[in-house]
Design a protein around this motif. Structure first.
Motif, PDB file in Angstrom:
ATOM      1  N   GLN A 296     -16.113 -10.074 -31.535  1.00  0.00           N
ATOM      2  CA  GLN A 296     -16.206  -9.893 -30.090  1.00  0.00           C
ATOM      3  C   GLN A 296     -17.129 -10.914 -29.446  1.00  0.00           C
ATOM      4  OE1 GLN A 296     -13.443  -8.203 -29.670  1.00  0.00           O
ATOM      5  NE2 GLN A 296     -14.377  -6.985 -28.030  1.00  0.00           N
ATOM      6  N   LYS A 297     -18.154 -11.296 -30.149  1.00  0.00           N
ATOM      7  CA  LYS A 297     -19.060 -12.321 -29.634  1.00  0.00           C
ATOM      8  C   LYS A 297     -18.333 -13.643 -29.461  1.00  0.00           C
ATOM      9  CE  LYS A 297     -23.597 -14.411 -30.463  1.00  0.00           C
ATOM     10  NZ  LYS A 297     -24.768 -14.466 -31.373  1.00  0.00           N
ATOM     11  N   SER A 298     -17.451 -13.963 -30.410  1.00  0.00           N
ATOM     12  CA  SER A 298     -16.675 -15.212 -30.316  1.00  0.00           C
ATOM     13  C   SER A 298     -15.671 -15.169 -29.172  1.00  0.00           C
ATOM     14  CB  SER A 298     -15.944 -15.483 -31.630  1.00  0.00           C
ATOM     15  OG  SER A 298     -14.882 -14.553 -31.824  1.00  0.00           O
ATOM     16  N   LYS A 299     -15.280 -13.949 -28.779  1.00  0.00           N
ATOM     17  CA  LYS A 299     -14.319 -13.770 -27.679  1.00  0.00           C
ATOM     18  C   LYS A 299     -15.021 -13.458 -26.367  1.00  0.00           C
ATOM     19  CE  LYS A 299     -10.675 -13.840 -30.499  1.00  0.00           C
ATOM     20  NZ  LYS A 299      -9.620 -14.874 -30.425  1.00  0.00           N
ATOM     21  N   LYS A 300     -16.375 -13.437 -26.415  1.00  0.00           N
ATOM     22  CA  LYS A 300     -17.185 -13.076 -25.250  1.00  0.00           C
ATOM     23  C   LYS A 300     -16.839 -11.678 -24.728  1.00  0.00           C
ATOM     24  CE  LYS A 300     -18.185 -17.747 -23.554  1.00  0.00           C
ATOM     25  NZ  LYS A 300     -17.889 -18.419 -24.806  1.00  0.00           N
ATOM     26  N   GLY A 301     -16.607 -10.761 -25.666  1.00  0.00           N
ATOM     27  CA  GLY A 301     -16.307  -9.372 -25.325  1.00  0.00           C
ATOM     28  C   GLY A 301     -17.338  -8.438 -25.918  1.00  0.00           C
ATOM     29  N   SER A 302     -17.390  -7.218 -25.414  1.00  0.00           N
ATOM     30  CA  SER A 302     -18.350  -6.243 -25.917  1.00  0.00           C
ATOM     31  C   SER A 302     -17.801  -5.527 -27.154  1.00  0.00           C
ATOM     32  CB  SER A 302     -18.664  -5.203 -24.842  1.00  0.00           C
ATOM     33  OG  SER A 302     -17.533  -4.368 -24.610  1.00  0.00           O
ATOM     34  N   PHE A 303     -18.708  -4.954 -27.919  1.00  0.00           N
ATOM     35  CA  PHE A 303     -18.320  -4.194 -29.115  1.00  0.00           C
ATOM     36  C   PHE A 303     -17.394  -3.046 -28.747  1.00  0.00           C
ATOM     37  CE2 PHE A 303     -19.117  -0.617 -32.001  1.00  0.00           C
ATOM     38  CZ  PHE A 303     -18.808  -1.164 -33.217  1.00  0.00           C
ATOM     39  N   ASP A 304     -17.757  -2.260 -27.730  1.00  0.00           N
ATOM     40  CA  ASP A 304     -16.957  -1.098 -27.345  1.00  0.00           C
ATOM     41  C   ASP A 304     -15.582  -1.489 -26.839  1.00  0.00           C
ATOM     42  OD1 ASP A 304     -18.895   0.730 -28.061  1.00  0.00           O
ATOM     43  OD2 ASP A 304     -19.799   0.779 -26.058  1.00  0.00           O
ATOM     44  N   ALA A 305     -15.489  -2.670 -26.229  1.00  0.00           N
ATOM     45  CA  ALA A 305     -14.190  -3.107 -25.671  1.00  0.00           C
ATOM     46  C   ALA A 305     -13.136  -3.332 -26.764  1.00  0.00           C
ATOM     47  CB  ALA A 305     -14.383  -4.378 -24.857  1.00  0.00           C
TER      48      ALA A 305
END
Length: 307
Positions: A296-305
């Motif tokens: 998710q960090k590589s996709k600039k997204g949150s863990f919950d998302a």
């Protein structure tokens, strides 16, 4: 296309099994049906003398297990006859394999009783030992657990195989079809099957999984929401040296982690058998958290998302 066909067959079998209501809820009522083995060898020994196909009678006298094995495995008496003639020596290796089945029957009754403890709602299907065309070691069908006896050279591991198939009869796993769902279904059957039998039936896959855990977990996070099962279930692309069915291993690890996180272990078993949302089950297991956070960090997204 072949993978999709397999999945559709599995969905059909699963739904049919869930609709089964005539299985006993008493583990001591477990039925071991071996008459098909006797009928098979009677037909086998008539091959040289018979002008026709002796396996017609084998099929006609067949138990519900033979009928369950017919459509996608035996096909018909002529198909069976052709394979038996070609592989006579291979079939001979299993001629006396069921001689010690009485000791295994006692063991399986103990396994059934263990499941009754963990899951009081459990149902116990009959077990049929049939002869097919060397294309299946066993399956769960609406009629019961069916074992392809010709593939047995001994009874080692038979209790673990039966335990695994037994769990499929208890499962009611729903949610969107995706790789994750099918992996927790198979891995969950392995986990609970091992819990009640003490036997692991996929040792090669599990050894490879543990040796390559980091690489495989990263790949699985990328793939788990997809409907493409290649390289995880029912076949590989040969892109590396992995064995078939690594999905059993990762599904086991997710299930094991979920089980370990729960205080009420008996309740956990019921939840594992009745997963409603595989993604939330994965989240509650915590098994892939590190890999999901990295993804998710590589996709600039949150863990919950992710879920």
């Amino acid at each position: 296309m072949r993978q999709k066909l397999i999945i559709l067959i599995l969905i059909f079998i699963q739904n049919a099994v869930f609709g089964q209501s005539n299985f006993s809820d008493n583990p001591l009522d477990a039925i071991f049906e071996t008459k098909d083995s006797k009928n098979f060898w009677e037909a086998f020994d008539k091959m040289e003398k018979s002008k026709g196909n002796p396996f017609v009678e084998y099929m006609q006298k067949g138990s519900p297990g033979v009928k369950a094995f017919t459509e996608n495995r035996i096909i018909n008496a002529d198909s069976l006859f052709a394979v038996v003639k070609k592989r006579k020596a291979d079939y001979e290796l299993s001629r006396n394999v069921l001689n010690g089945i009485s000791t295994k029957e006692k063991r399986v009754r103990a396994i059934y009783s263990a499941l009754k403890y963990w899951y009081p709602k459990a149902k116990f299907p009959p077990i049929y030992f049939v002869y097919g065309r060397f294309n299946s070691g066993g399956t769960s069908a609406p009629e019961g657990i069916v074992i392809g006896t010709e593939k047995l050279q001994n009874l080692d591991g038979i209790s673990g195989l039966i335990a695994h198939e037994l769990i499929h009869y208890q499962q009611n796993i729903t949610g969107k079809d995706m790789l994750l769902k099918w992996c927790v279904m198979e891995g969950g059957a392995d986990f609970i099957g091992e819990l009640i039998s003490g036997e692991s039936i996929n040792k090669i896959e599990y050894q490879y999984g543990e040796q390559n855990k980091d690489k495989l977990c990263q790949e699985f996070v990328e793939r788990l929401k997809n409907s493409d099962y290649q390289d995880w279930l029912y076949g590989t692309s040969k892109k590396d040296d992995r064995p078939n069915d690594l999905g059993y291993w990762i599904g086991y690890k997710i299930t094991e982690s979920y089980f370990n996180n729960q205080k009420d272990k008996q309740k956990a078993i019921e939840e594992i058998l009745n997963i409603k949302d595989p993604l939330q089950f994965l989240k509650q297991s915590g098994f892939l958290d590190v890999y999901i956070e990295k993804h998710q960090k590589s996709k600039k997204g949150s863990f919950d998302a992710f879920f």
